[in-house]
Design an enzyme around this catalytic site. Sequence first.
Site, PDB file in Angstrom:
ATOM      1  N   LYS A 136       3.138  -2.932 -18.071  1.00  0.00           N
ATOM      2  CA  LYS A 136       3.888  -3.661 -17.130  1.00  0.00           C
ATOM      3  C   LYS A 136       5.509  -3.504 -17.176  1.00  0.00           C
ATOM      4  CE  LYS A 136       1.707  -4.791 -15.127  1.00  0.00           C
ATOM      5  NZ  LYS A 136       0.246  -4.904 -15.178  1.00  0.00           N
TER       6      LYS A 136
ATOM      7  N   LYS B 122      -0.062  -0.152  -4.304  1.00  0.00           N
ATOM      8  CA  LYS B 122      -0.919  -1.139  -5.005  1.00  0.00           C
ATOM      9  C   LYS B 122      -2.077  -0.600  -5.008  1.00  0.00           C
ATOM     10  CE  LYS B 122      -2.056  -5.130  -6.317  1.00  0.00           C
ATOM     11  NZ  LYS B 122      -1.632  -5.641  -7.612  1.00  0.00           N
TER      12      LYS B 122
ATOM     13  N   ASN C  91      -4.423   6.980   7.003  1.00  0.00           N
ATOM     14  CA  ASN C  91      -4.296   6.692   5.419  1.00  0.00           C
ATOM     15  C   ASN C  91      -5.251   7.768   4.996  1.00  0.00           C
ATOM     16  OD1 ASN C  91      -4.348   5.467   3.046  1.00  0.00           O
ATOM     17  ND2 ASN C  91      -5.752   3.785   3.748  1.00  0.00           N
ATOM     18  N   GLY C  92      -4.767   8.456   4.070  1.00  0.00           N
ATOM     19  CA  GLY C  92      -5.853   9.464   3.385  1.00  0.00           C
ATOM     20  C   GLY C  92      -5.462  10.597   3.275  1.00  0.00           C
TER      21      GLY C  92
ATOM     22  N   ARG D   7       0.896  -1.078   0.145  1.00  0.00           N
ATOM     23  CA  ARG D   7       0.006   0.162  -0.175  1.00  0.00           C
ATOM     24  C   ARG D   7       0.914   1.184  -0.047  1.00  0.00           C
ATOM     25  NH1 ARG D   7      -5.221  -0.911   1.317  1.00  0.00           N
ATOM     26  NH2 ARG D   7      -5.365   1.204   1.771  1.00  0.00           N
TER      27      ARG D   7
ATOM     28  N   GLU E  39       6.420   0.273 -15.391  1.00  0.00           N
ATOM     29  CA  GLU E  39       6.216   0.423 -13.995  1.00  0.00           C
ATOM     30  C   GLU E  39       7.121  -0.447 -13.129  1.00  0.00           C
ATOM     31  OE1 GLU E  39       2.457  -0.698 -12.254  1.00  0.00           O
ATOM     32  OE2 GLU E  39       2.128  -2.501 -13.597  1.00  0.00           O
TER      33      GLU E  39
HETATM   34  O1  M6R Z   1      -7.162  -1.863  -7.792  1.00  0.00           O
HETATM   35  P1  M6R Z   1      -7.492  -1.190  -9.169  1.00  0.00           P
HETATM   36  O2  M6R Z   1      -7.689  -2.309 -10.091  1.00  0.00           O
HETATM   37  O3  M6R Z   1      -8.560  -0.320  -9.307  1.00  0.00           O
HETATM   38  O4  M6R Z   1      -6.194  -0.570  -9.644  1.00  0.00           O
HETATM   39  C1  M6R Z   1      -5.925   0.312 -10.549  1.00  0.00           C
HETATM   40  C2  M6R Z   1      -4.496   0.504 -11.102  1.00  0.00           C
HETATM   41  O5  M6R Z   1      -3.947   1.473  -9.875  1.00  0.00           O
HETATM   42  C3  M6R Z   1      -3.688  -0.525 -11.293  1.00  0.00           C
HETATM   43  O6  M6R Z   1      -4.164  -1.357 -11.914  1.00  0.00           O
HETATM   44  C4  M6R Z   1      -2.164  -0.163 -11.628  1.00  0.00           C
HETATM   45  O7  M6R Z   1      -2.377   0.327 -12.880  1.00  0.00           O
HETATM   46  C5  M6R Z   1      -1.297  -1.238 -11.508  1.00  0.00           C
HETATM   47  N1  M6R Z   1       0.082  -0.886 -10.950  1.00  0.00           N
HETATM   48  C6  M6R Z   1      -0.986  -1.839 -12.880  1.00  0.00           C
HETATM   49  O8  M6R Z   1       0.028  -2.970 -13.029  1.00  0.00           O
END
Ligand code: M6R
Length: 615
Positions: free
Chosen positions: A492, A610, A101-102, A27, A495
């Site tokens: 991919k 994440k 958190n926020g 997180r 990142e």
């Molecule tokens: O939890 P979510 O699917 O809503 O997240 C969306 C994006 O933050 C997430 O897919 C992000 O792009 C990943 N790091 C991609 O690998």
Amino acid sequence: MCGIVGYLGHREAYPIIVKGLKRLEYRGYDSAGIALYDGNDIKLSKTKGKVADLEVRVESEISTNGSLGIGHTRWATHGVPNDVNSHPHYSNSGELVIIHNGIIENYEALKKELTKRGYTFKSDTDTEVLINLIEDVKNKENVKLGKAVQIALNQVIGAYAIAVFDKNKPDEIVVARLGSPLAIGIGEDEFFIASDASPFIEFTNNAIYLEDEEMAIVRRHKGVKIRKIHDDSLVAPYVQELQLNLEEIEKGGYEHFMLKEIYEQPRAIMDTFRGRLLTDEAIIKMAGVEDNMKKFLNANRIIVVACGTSWHAGLVAEYIFEDLARIPVEVEYASEFRYRNPVITENDVLIAISQSGETADTLAAIKMAKSKGAFVFGVCNVVGSSIARETDAGAYTHAGPEIGVASTKAFTTQITVLTLMALRLARAKGTISSSDYRKYLFELESIPSKVEKALSSDNHVKMIANIYKNASNCLYLGRGFNFPVALEGALKLKEISYIHAEGYPAAEMKHGPIALIDEQMPVVVIATKKGHYEKVVSNIQEIKSRKGKIIGIVTEGDTSVKELADHVIEVPETIEALTPLLTTIPLQLLSYHIAVMLEKNVDQPRNLAKSVTVE
Ligand code: M6R
């Protein structure tokens, strides 16, 4: 964004909190901290860096005894990641301590007021403002901590999951939530606080998930009292039994969570099918769709909202829904959708896709669509998440916990759910013949073993990764169903390896990106049989004429692309609409191996988290 953990009970709090923070590092991981009550006073230690750095710092700074404590792992919003901005934060008196958190959006106005009243601030954070506001209320109104938290939160605009304790009241922790998740684990005379259940799963599988606008006072020997923050009404605690198990959140012998999750895909897709894909009976059963069939069949259109990888799954869905069920689909970035003034009517169906179920922009898009009367369907992985709760109906992907920041099994299981939905609706609408329907069902059943086969190219992909690991740029091309896979492959790579990569529809290349191609440029082209195959082969010719290096993702036994490409990676043959489930596998492996070879932190890439619970 940010993970929070708390403990109140009869064990040593420190090891529980540290282990919990490690599990929540997905997180956020730019700084970490802990506050423990040692029987006399609060001992606090925090540092820029990861939880492992915190452990080193703690060793030389504080004693670790005490059965009450809170800890935090941060993804910075207000204030750069440094020791001072790390959580927990003390109030000015040093009596109260908080983790958060926020984002407190009106923190500047509150800070000004508090400064006028003599408060001083060490950090640049909104959180330090909040704890001083709580202290100010507590003293001014002469109320207990719980009441002070409640009054303070009523002055706050923003999102939060917080845990606070008072050194003069070491038998309670006060927690509250609005827009950020918060779970309370209920053990035998002990309580756990966390952003999700993973920090306490080995101690208890009973948990209360706070709803938005709820707060709880957790008392030693006395239990949990929940109230609404705004109207003070009492809420009866709803204790859920968790299905999570410890193995699911551990690496299980793999070097990284990402690799484990890539390899879990055959099993994850099978879990997504379970109880839904009934091939022998030639039916697809999805309660959320069945119960709302009329909404789908009468829909003017489907609007998909999502972010990142989930948005790419939405793009695949656009192709599949339109092709099979003949329902018009629009795919929107949740962050854009929520802030323009989109035309939404009661005849629209909005599908929100999210692995975490906590993405702030997606959640806001859902709320907006609901307020305009649209029917909202969620496709989430995390059970009980905010999006799962906010939507009118939905389907879980059942991928199991995804811990690597780079999404892998979430993507393929999202596509799986969306394909099942499209097929079910196509059948109900009569836009697919019964023989084609059966063909899809049988083919779907073979997908897990075909994914397994695609995974067997791992060593070959690793060899290719070694050749291109030092590239500065990379292009990914695909057409039709595989255009979104090209976008996903590029995401991919960037990142986790920090190599610049772009995904394009193959035919768009000649409208600009072709200018980038020279002998330094690796171009990954998805060129599976069917699906504009000949056209993609022509695009490959164009790249070859400009000396680009071609990595072709091809159907088993392909010969034409093999002649042109520098390397090919084979995937098993399947129905065109199902190819994304296979073509994505080598792209995940390619980015994984390149990142490992470049010694990047694969599971926790820089600047990312994440779960993006801030906009
Ligand atoms: O939890 P979510 O699917 O809503 O997240 C969306 C994006 O933050 C997430 O897919 C992000 O792009 C990943 N790091 C991609 O690998």
